[in-house]
Design a protein around this motif. Structure first.
Motif, mmCIF file in Angstrom:
data_model
loop_
_atom_site.group_PDB
_atom_site.id
_atom_site.type_symbol
_atom_site.label_atom_id
_atom_site.label_comp_id
_atom_site.label_asym_id
_atom_site.label_seq_id
_atom_site.Cartn_x
_atom_site.Cartn_y
_atom_site.Cartn_z
ATOM 1 N N GLU A 102 0.838 -1.202 0.000
ATOM 2 C CA GLU A 102 0.000 0.000 0.000
ATOM 3 C C GLU A 102 0.872 1.251 0.000
ATOM 4 O OE1 GLU A 102 -3.449 2.302 2.612
ATOM 5 O OE2 GLU A 102 -2.529 0.486 3.414
ATOM 6 N N LYS A 136 -6.509 1.769 -1.283
ATOM 7 C CA LYS A 136 -5.388 0.885 -1.640
ATOM 8 C C LYS A 136 -4.958 -0.009 -0.480
ATOM 9 C CE LYS A 136 -5.345 2.715 -5.664
ATOM 10 N NZ LYS A 136 -6.019 1.983 -6.730
ATOM 11 N N GLU A 137 -5.788 -0.109 0.556
ATOM 12 C CA GLU A 137 -5.424 -0.870 1.743
ATOM 13 C C GLU A 137 -5.082 -2.331 1.446
ATOM 14 O OE1 GLU A 137 -8.407 2.299 3.063
ATOM 15 O OE2 GLU A 137 -8.089 1.014 1.327
ATOM 16 N N ARG A 184 -9.908 5.293 6.205
ATOM 17 C CA ARG A 184 -9.143 4.138 5.735
ATOM 18 C C ARG A 184 -9.732 2.867 6.335
ATOM 19 N NH1 ARG A 184 -4.643 1.723 7.440
ATOM 20 N NH2 ARG A 184 -3.414 0.765 5.811
ATOM 21 N N ASP A 185 -9.985 1.856 5.478
ATOM 22 C CA ASP A 185 -10.507 0.571 5.948
ATOM 23 C C ASP A 185 -9.423 -0.201 6.654
ATOM 24 O OD1 ASP A 185 -13.029 0.970 4.867
ATOM 25 O OD2 ASP A 185 -12.531 -0.001 2.972
ATOM 26 N N GLU A 186 -9.855 -1.091 7.525
ATOM 27 C CA GLU A 186 -8.903 -2.026 8.122
ATOM 28 C C GLU A 186 -8.378 -2.921 7.014
ATOM 29 O OE1 GLU A 186 -7.785 -2.381 11.359
ATOM 30 O OE2 GLU A 186 -8.800 -0.481 11.673
ATOM 31 N N GLU A 187 -7.144 -3.323 7.144
ATOM 32 C CA GLU A 187 -6.564 -4.215 6.154
ATOM 33 C C GLU A 187 -7.230 -5.577 6.248
ATOM 34 O OE1 GLU A 187 -2.367 -4.248 5.482
ATOM 35 O OE2 GLU A 187 -2.166 -2.383 6.600
#
Length: 130
Positions: A40, A65-66, A124-127
């Protein structure tokens, strides 16, 4: 803007390893410095015109892009890598100097990116699980 933590002094990589499962590129330089750069992070700091633009102030903030991964790396001459990402992005050449800079200044650049996302109102989302 803060000064870079360490300066590139013509170091060349002595070892480059792609870790697909952890989505990291590990790179060691002849100055005995070793960096682990996440996919990322590399993707959002791509040197391509798509990301950086064609001139000052034209950079495009990369979001979502996580979960990006790296499908392969290709040497370009004796000075750079082309990184192929699983989202189809593969433009922009990562010179040794750029890779060193991204490694040496990773903490600051990553925080700059997180701040830019926050300023843009992007959560941002959690990976995803590995």
């Amino acid at each position: 803007m803060k000064r870079p933590a360490r300066q590139y002094k013509g170091q060349v990589p002595t070892d480059i390893r792609l870790h697909r499962r952890s989505r990291t590129l590990e790179i060691a330089f002849d100055g005995e410095e070793r960096f682990e750069l996440g996919a990322e992070y590399l993707r959002v700091y791509s040197p391509s015109a798509e990301v950086r633009g064609h001139g000052p102030g034209q950079a495009v903030l990369q979001v979502g892009k996580e979960g990006v991964g790296i499908t392969g790396i290709e040497p370009v001459g004796q000075y750079a890598l082309r990184i192929n990402f699983d989202d189809g992005h593969n433009t922009g050449l990562y010179s040794w100097e750029l890779l060193y800079d991204l490694g040496a200044n990773q903490a600051q650049y990553w925080q700059d990116y997180l701040d830019a996302l926050a300023d843009a109102g992007y959560q941002r989302d959690e990976e995803p699980p590995q």
